[in-house]
Scaffold this active site. Sequence first.
Site, PDB file in Angstrom:
ATOM      1  N   TYR A 155       0.831  -1.206   0.000  1.00  0.00           N
ATOM      2  CA  TYR A 155       0.000   0.000   0.000  1.00  0.00           C
ATOM      3  C   TYR A 155       0.870   1.263   0.000  1.00  0.00           C
ATOM      4  CZ  TYR A 155      -3.728   3.230   1.397  1.00  0.00           C
ATOM      5  OH  TYR A 155      -4.616   4.273   1.444  1.00  0.00           O
ATOM      6  N   LYS A 159       1.208   4.299  -2.880  1.00  0.00           N
ATOM      7  CA  LYS A 159       0.837   5.681  -2.590  1.00  0.00           C
ATOM      8  C   LYS A 159       2.015   6.630  -2.811  1.00  0.00           C
ATOM      9  CE  LYS A 159      -3.451   4.935  -1.799  1.00  0.00           C
ATOM     10  NZ  LYS A 159      -4.471   5.407  -2.749  1.00  0.00           N
ATOM     11  N   ALA A 188      -9.730   9.170   7.728  1.00  0.00           N
ATOM     12  CA  ALA A 188     -11.133   9.508   7.469  1.00  0.00           C
ATOM     13  C   ALA A 188     -12.018   8.391   8.014  1.00  0.00           C
ATOM     14  CB  ALA A 188     -11.366   9.692   5.975  1.00  0.00           C
TER      15      ALA A 188
END
Length: 252
Positions: A155, A159, A188
């Site tokens: 991941y 990114k 979030a």
Amino acid sequence: MSDAKKIALVTGAGTGVGRAASLALMNTGFTVVLAGRRLDMLEETAKLGPAGKSLCVTADMTKPDSIAALFDKVKATYGRLDVLFNNAGMGAPAVNFEDLSLEQWQAVVNTNLTGPFLCTQHAFRIMKDQTPRGGRIINNGSISAHAPRPFSAAYTSTKHAITGLTKASNLDGRMYDIAVGQVDIGNAATPMTDRMVNGPGVLQPDGTTKHEPRMDAKAVGDAVAYMAGLPLDANVLTMTVMATKMPFVGRG
């Protein structure tokens, strides 16, 4: 061109940040093409927004033919594309670095990097030839574009790579009035981050686990809508939107 006549495309629009961004764009006047693998979730997003301001299209970001069909649908339906939000993404299981399989690595790379690359290519082809010319592409980065969490090699690598894609495509888009930017998101409140507030919490670099503060995903949606609404002679190259008290700035 007013926002009321502009067309946006959001990938991964059925949940989380994708849904929040789609609603924010619709509420500022954009007509939004909601793309994702699950039609029922896309339709739920559409129902939450203003009537007549969205189109649901199923698409798989790991399949080049599916991505091509998505952009063909956008062009055939609306004749143009003003904003693309490359949002769809995934992570790999949190395992020791040496135990991450090639298949797990490739699944994350295909979704998080190759998918946005192909979407950006298709968006370029539409945006450079339309009248008025140009458009805006916004990539979903992450706090992981700056610093990793433990056991997140796939991941985090994608990114970091998205930042390179953002900068390179922004440079190559100049001649076509295509602006490319990136929003880096931290904690979030979405289904993907529920683990941060449930059970023992999430693993920290020192080996402990703890709960972490989150923020309303609407804050990210509003940021995307702000970036999307800028005139094409202005660009937010990178923006970080994060939970104020998450353990990122400083040393935890």
